[in-house]
Design an enzyme around this catalytic site. Structure first.
Site, mmCIF file in Angstrom:
data_model
loop_
_atom_site.group_PDB
_atom_site.id
_atom_site.type_symbol
_atom_site.label_atom_id
_atom_site.label_comp_id
_atom_site.label_asym_id
_atom_site.label_seq_id
_atom_site.Cartn_x
_atom_site.Cartn_y
_atom_site.Cartn_z
ATOM 1 C CG ASN A 62 -0.426 -0.092 2.526
ATOM 2 O OD1 ASN A 62 0.613 -0.687 2.722
ATOM 3 N ND2 ASN A 62 -1.099 0.508 3.500
ATOM 4 C CD GLU A 64 -1.614 4.983 4.293
ATOM 5 O OE1 GLU A 64 -1.173 5.872 5.051
ATOM 6 O OE2 GLU A 64 -2.312 4.033 4.696
ATOM 7 C CB CYS A 73 -5.300 -1.396 -1.658
ATOM 8 S SG CYS A 73 -6.681 -0.659 -0.784
ATOM 9 C CD GLU A 75 -5.265 -5.990 -1.001
ATOM 10 O OE1 GLU A 75 -4.697 -4.865 -0.907
ATOM 11 O OE2 GLU A 75 -6.070 -6.412 -0.147
ATOM 12 C CB CYS A 112 -11.010 -2.578 0.362
ATOM 13 S SG CYS A 112 -10.269 -2.082 -1.203
ATOM 14 C CB CYS A 115 -8.602 -4.893 -3.488
ATOM 15 S SG CYS A 115 -7.492 -3.502 -3.174
HETATM 16 N N1 THU Z 1 -5.324 -1.390 2.499
HETATM 17 C C1 THU Z 1 -4.761 -2.241 1.604
HETATM 18 O O1 THU Z 1 -3.618 -2.065 1.175
HETATM 19 N N2 THU Z 1 -5.507 -3.303 1.205
HETATM 20 C C2 THU Z 1 -6.789 -3.529 1.591
HETATM 21 O O2 THU Z 1 -7.434 -4.427 1.075
HETATM 22 C C3 THU Z 1 -7.407 -2.704 2.618
HETATM 23 C C4 THU Z 1 -6.639 -1.523 3.053
HETATM 24 C C5 THU Z 1 -4.543 -0.219 2.920
HETATM 25 C C6 THU Z 1 -5.112 1.085 2.450
HETATM 26 C C7 THU Z 1 -4.537 2.028 3.460
HETATM 27 O O3 THU Z 1 -3.233 2.405 3.028
HETATM 28 C C8 THU Z 1 -4.412 1.207 4.718
HETATM 29 O O4 THU Z 1 -4.488 -0.150 4.304
HETATM 30 C C9 THU Z 1 -5.471 1.483 5.765
HETATM 31 O O5 THU Z 1 -6.725 1.394 5.246
#
Ligand code: THU
Length: 158
Positions: A62, A64, A73, A75, A112, A115
């Site tokens: 991930n 940000e 994310c 994935e 999520c 994804c």
């Molecule tokens: N996140 C992912 O990388 N994958 C997911 O399926 C759910 C959330 C990340 C997004 C964000 O950077 C952090 O987790 C918190 O939500």
């Protein structure tokens, strides 16, 4: 009126040692990818690794951003990288690991909805099932197809 049920199947492992060597390698790649996570805002670090039909592994984590919707994310980072670098090569498996401050959740952190939708599309265009491996400290869950994590998928490809 008819009531219907949707059945979801998955396998629960208590250790990567119970998995095939190939799945174990993918789990290790996801855990390695977690270390590359850039998550200064949520401090929730996620790593993913996509296995291609030719055996190659493409990692992602991930990423940000101060303008939060601009982040992505783990994935999707991995799947989009695989799609961009190896177009036309089916993505046959994805492993995901997540936890706060570079740790591992006790039970798997689940992907999520966005994804899952992207997984569904790569599975569709790849033409073969994509398995989904979700890694927790106590349990690892393996779904043999994206259909098991996203029933009633929207696709305009039909
Ligand atoms: N996140 C992912 O990388 N994958 C997911 O399926 C759910 C959330 C990340 C997004 C964000 O950077 C952090 O987790 C918190 O939500």
């Amino acid at each position: 009126m008819t009531g219907r049920k949707v059945e979801i199947n998955y396998t629960v492992y208590s250790s990567p040692d119970e998995m095939t060597a190939s799945d174990r390698e993918l789990v290790e790649a996801a855990m390695k990818a977690q270390k590359t996570s850039y998550a200064p805002y949520s401090r929730f670090n996620v790593g993913a690794a996509v296995r291609l039909e030719d055996g190659r592994i493409v990692p992602g984590s991930n990423q940000e951003n101060a303008a939060s919707p601009s982040g992505l994310c783990a994935e999707r980072t991995a799947m989009f990288a695989a799609g961009a670098h190896y177009p036309g090569v089916a993505q046959v498996s994805i492993a995901v690991v997540g936890g706060p401050e570079q740790t591992l959740c006790t039970f798997p952190a689940t992907p999520c909805g966005a994804c899952r939708q992207v997984m569904a599309q790569y599975q569709k265009i790849g033409g073969k099932p994509m398995s989904v491996i979700l890694i927790g400290k106590k349990e690892i869950w393996k779904f043999d197809s994206v259909d098991d994590v996203l029933p009633f998928t929207f696709t305009s490809l039909d």
